[in-house]
Write a protein that holds these residues in place. Sequence first.
Motif, PDB file in Angstrom:
ATOM      1  N   GLU A   1      29.244 -37.749   9.793  1.00  0.00           N
ATOM      2  CA  GLU A   1      30.441 -37.568  10.624  1.00  0.00           C
ATOM      3  C   GLU A   1      31.626 -38.213   9.935  1.00  0.00           C
ATOM      4  O   GLU A   1      31.514 -39.298   9.372  1.00  0.00           O
ATOM      5  CB  GLU A   1      30.259 -38.241  11.993  1.00  0.00           C
ATOM      6  CG  GLU A   1      29.399 -37.439  12.941  1.00  0.00           C
ATOM      7  CD  GLU A   1      29.109 -38.207  14.202  1.00  0.00           C
ATOM      8  OE1 GLU A   1      29.868 -39.114  14.545  1.00  0.00           O
ATOM      9  OE2 GLU A   1      28.104 -37.869  14.860  1.00  0.00           O
TER      10      GLU A   1
ATOM     11  N   HIS B   1      29.549 -50.403   8.457  1.00  0.00           N
ATOM     12  CA  HIS B   1      29.760 -49.513   9.599  1.00  0.00           C
ATOM     13  C   HIS B   1      29.496 -50.204  10.929  1.00  0.00           C
ATOM     14  O   HIS B   1      29.999 -49.771  11.969  1.00  0.00           O
ATOM     15  CB  HIS B   1      28.876 -48.275   9.459  1.00  0.00           C
ATOM     16  CG  HIS B   1      29.191 -47.473   8.227  1.00  0.00           C
ATOM     17  ND1 HIS B   1      28.584 -47.694   7.012  1.00  0.00           N
ATOM     18  CD2 HIS B   1      30.084 -46.477   8.024  1.00  0.00           C
ATOM     19  CE1 HIS B   1      29.084 -46.856   6.112  1.00  0.00           C
ATOM     20  NE2 HIS B   1      29.988 -46.113   6.693  1.00  0.00           N
TER      21      HIS B   1
ATOM     22  N   ARG C   1      25.081 -45.473   4.866  1.00  0.00           N
ATOM     23  CA  ARG C   1      25.480 -46.293   6.019  1.00  0.00           C
ATOM     24  C   ARG C   1      25.118 -47.746   5.750  1.00  0.00           C
ATOM     25  O   ARG C   1      24.073 -48.016   5.146  1.00  0.00           O
ATOM     26  CB  ARG C   1      24.775 -45.825   7.293  1.00  0.00           C
ATOM     27  CG  ARG C   1      25.090 -44.407   7.746  1.00  0.00           C
ATOM     28  CD  ARG C   1      26.441 -43.966   7.375  1.00  0.00           C
ATOM     29  NE  ARG C   1      27.287 -43.624   8.507  1.00  0.00           N
ATOM     30  CZ  ARG C   1      28.474 -43.054   8.400  1.00  0.00           C
ATOM     31  NH1 ARG C   1      28.957 -42.768   7.222  1.00  0.00           N
ATOM     32  NH2 ARG C   1      29.194 -42.784   9.471  1.00  0.00           N
TER      33      ARG C   1
ATOM     34  N   ALA D   1      22.243 -41.546  12.903  1.00  0.00           N
ATOM     35  CA  ALA D   1      22.648 -40.362  13.668  1.00  0.00           C
ATOM     36  C   ALA D   1      24.108 -40.013  13.388  1.00  0.00           C
ATOM     37  O   ALA D   1      24.500 -38.848  13.445  1.00  0.00           O
ATOM     38  CB  ALA D   1      22.435 -40.609  15.160  1.00  0.00           C
ATOM     39  N   SER D   2      24.916 -41.026  13.078  1.00  0.00           N
ATOM     40  CA  SER D   2      26.347 -40.787  12.835  1.00  0.00           C
ATOM     41  C   SER D   2      26.620 -40.413  11.392  1.00  0.00           C
ATOM     42  O   SER D   2      27.740 -40.093  11.028  1.00  0.00           O
ATOM     43  CB  SER D   2      27.160 -42.032  13.196  1.00  0.00           C
ATOM     44  OG  SER D   2      26.955 -43.043  12.224  1.00  0.00           O
TER      45      SER D   2
ATOM     46  N   ALA E   1      21.427 -45.453  15.503  1.00  0.00           N
ATOM     47  CA  ALA E   1      22.768 -44.944  15.814  1.00  0.00           C
ATOM     48  C   ALA E   1      23.552 -44.663  14.532  1.00  0.00           C
ATOM     49  O   ALA E   1      24.243 -43.650  14.428  1.00  0.00           O
ATOM     50  CB  ALA E   1      23.522 -45.945  16.693  1.00  0.00           C
ATOM     51  N   LEU E   2      23.437 -45.553  13.562  1.00  0.00           N
ATOM     52  CA  LEU E   2      24.160 -45.345  12.296  1.00  0.00           C
ATOM     53  C   LEU E   2      23.641 -44.122  11.557  1.00  0.00           C
ATOM     54  O   LEU E   2      24.414 -43.350  11.000  1.00  0.00           O
ATOM     55  CB  LEU E   2      24.026 -46.566  11.392  1.00  0.00           C
ATOM     56  CG  LEU E   2      24.973 -47.718  11.645  1.00  0.00           C
ATOM     57  CD1 LEU E   2      24.855 -48.726  10.527  1.00  0.00           C
ATOM     58  CD2 LEU E   2      26.400 -47.217  11.747  1.00  0.00           C
TER      59      LEU E   2
END
Length: 130
Positions: A124, A99, A77, A120-121, A117-118
Amino acid sequence: MTRVLLIEDNASNRRLLGDHLRRGGYQVTEASTADEGLALAFAGDFRLVVMDIQLPGMDGLTATRLLRQNPLTRAVRILAVTAHAMKGDEARILAAGCHAYVAKPIDYKQFLSSVAALLASAGEGEAGEA
Ligand code: MN
């Protein structure tokens, strides 16, 4: 511990960003140029790169493209940090493969929530990619 690579040429910004990341519980490796950062990224196992866009020599957008093109680092990320927060910059930054981005002066609370947040993503949207 989650490993984060911080690429920022300005020593005081680098110390501040690094301190906030460490206080946030991340293991931080620091680089002051894109070349140094890319070498570390290709050799290491980082989950996230905090990328200053304005760097001497190779800029952060070029470094981001190289990270995203390399199979070793394409899943990492990338959170851009930029002094430029003008109209059109967000599109340019995202088009390069970052991102998300945060603008200077940094709001550290927002910075750490963007990092979280990055992370956690992560993962995906990778399944369908070749
Ligand atoms: Mn800079």
